[in-house]
Write an enzyme that holds these catalytic residues in place. Sequence first.
Site, PDB file in Angstrom:
ATOM      1  N   CYS A   1      15.828  21.522 -41.063  1.00  0.00           N
ATOM      2  CA  CYS A   1      15.303  20.473 -41.562  1.00  0.00           C
ATOM      3  C   CYS A   1      14.244  20.567 -42.537  1.00  0.00           C
ATOM      4  CB  CYS A   1      14.720  19.905 -40.364  1.00  0.00           C
ATOM      5  SG  CYS A   1      13.424  20.716 -39.677  1.00  0.00           S
TER       6      CYS A   1
ATOM      7  N   CYS B   1      14.555  17.609 -35.663  1.00  0.00           N
ATOM      8  CA  CYS B   1      15.157  18.631 -35.969  1.00  0.00           C
ATOM      9  C   CYS B   1      16.593  18.769 -35.262  1.00  0.00           C
ATOM     10  CB  CYS B   1      14.650  19.995 -36.198  1.00  0.00           C
ATOM     11  SG  CYS B   1      15.527  21.612 -36.692  1.00  0.00           S
TER      12      CYS B   1
ATOM     13  N   CYS C   1      11.705  25.393 -41.832  1.00  0.00           N
ATOM     14  CA  CYS C   1      12.937  25.360 -40.881  1.00  0.00           C
ATOM     15  C   CYS C   1      14.077  25.470 -41.739  1.00  0.00           C
ATOM     16  CB  CYS C   1      12.822  23.925 -40.106  1.00  0.00           C
ATOM     17  SG  CYS C   1      14.252  24.104 -39.209  1.00  0.00           S
TER      18      CYS C   1
ATOM     19  N   LYS D   1      21.376  51.498 -13.865  1.00  0.00           N
ATOM     20  CA  LYS D   1      22.393  51.223 -14.820  1.00  0.00           C
ATOM     21  C   LYS D   1      22.656  52.360 -15.859  1.00  0.00           C
ATOM     22  CE  LYS D   1      23.519  46.653 -14.996  1.00  0.00           C
ATOM     23  NZ  LYS D   1      22.747  45.892 -15.790  1.00  0.00           N
TER      24      LYS D   1
ATOM     25  N   GLU E   1      26.816  53.441  -4.017  1.00  0.00           N
ATOM     26  CA  GLU E   1      28.014  53.065  -4.363  1.00  0.00           C
ATOM     27  C   GLU E   1      28.147  52.750  -5.861  1.00  0.00           C
ATOM     28  OE1 GLU E   1      28.214  49.170  -2.365  1.00  0.00           O
ATOM     29  OE2 GLU E   1      27.290  50.056  -0.627  1.00  0.00           O
TER      30      GLU E   1
ATOM     31  N   ASP F   1      32.169  47.271 -12.381  1.00  0.00           N
ATOM     32  CA  ASP F   1      32.078  46.307 -13.561  1.00  0.00           C
ATOM     33  C   ASP F   1      33.107  45.075 -13.598  1.00  0.00           C
ATOM     34  OD1 ASP F   1      30.733  45.186 -15.607  1.00  0.00           O
ATOM     35  OD2 ASP F   1      31.354  46.829 -17.158  1.00  0.00           O
TER      36      ASP F   1
ATOM     37  N   TYR G   1      63.156  44.129  -4.367  1.00  0.00           N
ATOM     38  CA  TYR G   1      61.954  43.586  -4.029  1.00  0.00           C
ATOM     39  C   TYR G   1      61.980  41.997  -3.981  1.00  0.00           C
ATOM     40  CZ  TYR G   1      57.087  42.190  -3.604  1.00  0.00           C
ATOM     41  OH  TYR G   1      55.972  41.285  -2.950  1.00  0.00           O
ATOM     42  N   ASP G   2      62.679  41.419  -5.119  1.00  0.00           N
ATOM     43  CA  ASP G   2      62.666  40.122  -5.635  1.00  0.00           C
ATOM     44  C   ASP G   2      63.755  39.405  -4.329  1.00  0.00           C
ATOM     45  OD1 ASP G   2      61.001  40.342  -7.515  1.00  0.00           O
ATOM     46  OD2 ASP G   2      62.482  40.216  -8.872  1.00  0.00           O
TER      47      ASP G   2
ATOM     48  N   TYR H   1      32.076  45.084  -0.903  1.00  0.00           N
ATOM     49  CA  TYR H   1      30.864  45.981  -1.004  1.00  0.00           C
ATOM     50  C   TYR H   1      29.625  45.428  -0.033  1.00  0.00           C
ATOM     51  CZ  TYR H   1      29.542  43.041  -4.795  1.00  0.00           C
ATOM     52  OH  TYR H   1      29.289  41.858  -5.479  1.00  0.00           O
TER      53      TYR H   1
ATOM     54  N   ARG I   1      30.414  33.666  -7.616  1.00  0.00           N
ATOM     55  CA  ARG I   1      28.990  33.568  -7.779  1.00  0.00           C
ATOM     56  C   ARG I   1      28.341  32.291  -7.979  1.00  0.00           C
ATOM     57  NH1 ARG I   1      24.580  35.114 -10.555  1.00  0.00           N
ATOM     58  NH2 ARG I   1      22.878  35.776  -8.952  1.00  0.00           N
TER      59      ARG I   1
ATOM     60  N   LEU J   1      20.854  41.883  -8.404  1.00  0.00           N
ATOM     61  CA  LEU J   1      20.286  43.111  -8.129  1.00  0.00           C
ATOM     62  C   LEU J   1      19.124  43.258  -9.104  1.00  0.00           C
ATOM     63  CD1 LEU J   1      22.559  45.436  -6.603  1.00  0.00           C
ATOM     64  CD2 LEU J   1      20.765  44.145  -5.462  1.00  0.00           C
TER      65      LEU J   1
ATOM     66  N   CYS K   1       9.774  25.446 -35.224  1.00  0.00           N
ATOM     67  CA  CYS K   1      10.012  24.346 -36.106  1.00  0.00           C
ATOM     68  C   CYS K   1       9.198  23.161 -35.229  1.00  0.00           C
ATOM     69  CB  CYS K   1      11.443  23.985 -36.283  1.00  0.00           C
ATOM     70  SG  CYS K   1      11.605  22.405 -36.846  1.00  0.00           S
TER      71      CYS K   1
ATOM     72  N   LYS L   1      28.706  50.945  -9.211  1.00  0.00           N
ATOM     73  CA  LYS L   1      28.593  49.553  -9.707  1.00  0.00           C
ATOM     74  C   LYS L   1      29.590  49.121 -10.270  1.00  0.00           C
ATOM     75  CE  LYS L   1      25.085  46.273 -11.365  1.00  0.00           C
ATOM     76  NZ  LYS L   1      26.141  45.359 -12.250  1.00  0.00           N
TER      77      LYS L   1
END
Length: 662
Positions: free
Chosen positions: A402, A422, A399, A305, A110, A114, A35-36, A219, A133, A82, A417, A112
């Site tokens: 502070c 702070c 806090c 989900k 379809e 990941d 291939y190379d 998609y 995005r 969505l 706080c 989803k």
Amino acid sequence: MSDDKKRIQELRGKIRRHNHAYYVEDNPEISDYEYDKLMQELIDLEEKHPELVTPDSPTQRVGGKPLDKFEKVDHDTPMLSLGNVFSEEEIRDFAGKIKKMGYNPKFVTEYKIDGLSVSLVYEDGYLSRAATRGDGETGEDITANVKGIYTLPLSIPYKEHLEVRGEIFMSKASFRKLNEQRLEKGEEAFKNPRNAAAGSVRQLDPEVVRKRNLDIFIYFLMDRDMVDTHYESLEKVKEWGFPVNEDIRLCGNVDEVIEFVREATTKRPDLPYEIDGVVIKVNTFDLYEKIGYTAKYPKWATAYKFPAEEVVTILKDIRFQIGRTGVVKPVAELEPITVAGTTVSRATLHNEDYCKKKDIHVGDYVVIRKAGDVIPEVIKTLPEKRPDDAQPFEMIDECPSCGTGLVRKEGEADYYCPNPDCESRKIEGLIHFVSRDAYNIDGLGERIITEFYNDGVLKRIPDIFRLGDHVSKLVEKEGFGAKSIENLLSAIEDSKDRELDKLIFGLGIRHVGSKVAKILANEFKTIDNLMDADKEELTSIDTIGEKIADSIIAYFNDDGHVAMIDELKELGLNMKQKTHIQKSGAFEGKTVVITGSLPSYTRKEAKALVEQQGGNVTSSVSKNTDFLIVGENPGSKLDKAKSLDIPIKDEEAFKTMIKEES
Ligand code: IVH
């Protein structure tokens, strides 16, 4: 035809076939060595005849030069995400709402996938731009990296402007292999395939990305004139050579949708890639505009989900974290445990009431839940396993940063706080200002900000824009080379042009999230107008209630804040909303499509003009289109508009419409 030209074409054909056998069919026919050799011969011939190089030659996938940074690009149409549903009942609700509007559509289901979404633009049949995005409106140009995804065609038979969207992902097998290699080299393993894919796409060197073996499924087709339904559009893009997932189904009703979801749940562990749910889309494009959108999501699609994974671990300690607005959140320090593919050592405990209601003790066995990107949370404790020395949760009253006494307002669950000076609050405020939905400055992360803060060069927001005065100090920083400083300073300089809503959001005014910031910017147009607004003016705006109005007024009543805005003005930050939607513009309430190239405007300029005058630019012609603006070399959109009797405006007519208004 010269012999070389013939050989070039022959080599391209061969290499493409071998790429397909290797990457798509997973069934290599020749050795890497052979291939190379073919590839090298093609590279040599193309070097000899640069005039014969085409954008889709297999050589264009390799040898891309490392970039200094990714350029920002605006999406033609925002990349929406969505809404989510988590049960069969909620799937029925989703379909029920559409039925209530009087529609009874088919749905396409379809997986989803990941990974991370990408927009791909093809011009004259060649891949011309790939973008992440980003915040949905502006992403980053990752064209060079995407060319290294072998399953994606660099050229397609369709020759008009075309945008498709899809998901870049890494297969489970490639992920395992990559992590093995990384561990061997003493590098840190990626936590899950999505992180690996996202981390790879963010590499500046396309050659590194190419070797990561990323994959993609398309998609969504954005230019929809030639087909009426989503299902047909996927068949169309498949015909053009795009990789489309096999398990896509046209469902006649919601029962069939649920059947698909059940099957997906069963098949999930055996799929060669990770999925985190099922996407459900209305099939008919015409219904998209009719069914419409919420502020954030389309109502014609949703994502089911899979239930979040739950695990049990020990709550070792409780820490209190201070946010930018001073809100103090209890955080559980956990015995580290793997859940949903990542190691979790901290989880949110929300607030005092939550901890009391759940009877949380330090030392308890607790159930942790994590879904995808969601921050892990402690959902319950197991009192039956509680050790004798477990200590009940106790809220702090000072806090931790502070020492100021914490305040809890009536009707609110959080303590905060009240000290504006702070240190923790200030650092969090700076981190917020540069974050993606605010000023979006690359290269200024949490660690760097904290370091710069502690060094004294970055104490307040205006200091960000003065970092250029401290170059010598920055150079001393470990891991901060001349190139990264140059990139950082140029990212800071570029950011000065951000829209007003990003500034308003970035200031970190209590109760002013990014959506409210957009509404305020559109309404008041300049920061000065907003600063002058009184309560009546503010509350007269839809969605701005008393709580928000009081908070805005209190913020600008603080002289320190006013002085800071003045400094930012002097430093040259944009203080106006540039793409404001005018009431009663020539395009008020109109849906407009632009096709072909307009001699006097770029597509982006034309779109901005329409939007400034109240119009909405969409990418495909339908019965709902009010005007088609036509430039040179229009495509099939013109034919479609004619067949639907939609008014057509050439550039001159468009100019007149705009002029009449201004
Ligand atoms: S459609 C407006 N289809 O899920 C519709 N998205 O929460 C836009 N995703 O940002 C998305 N597989 O990154 C769609 N088959 C699929 C998907 C899918 C994965 C991702 C995508 C999107 C997110 C939506």
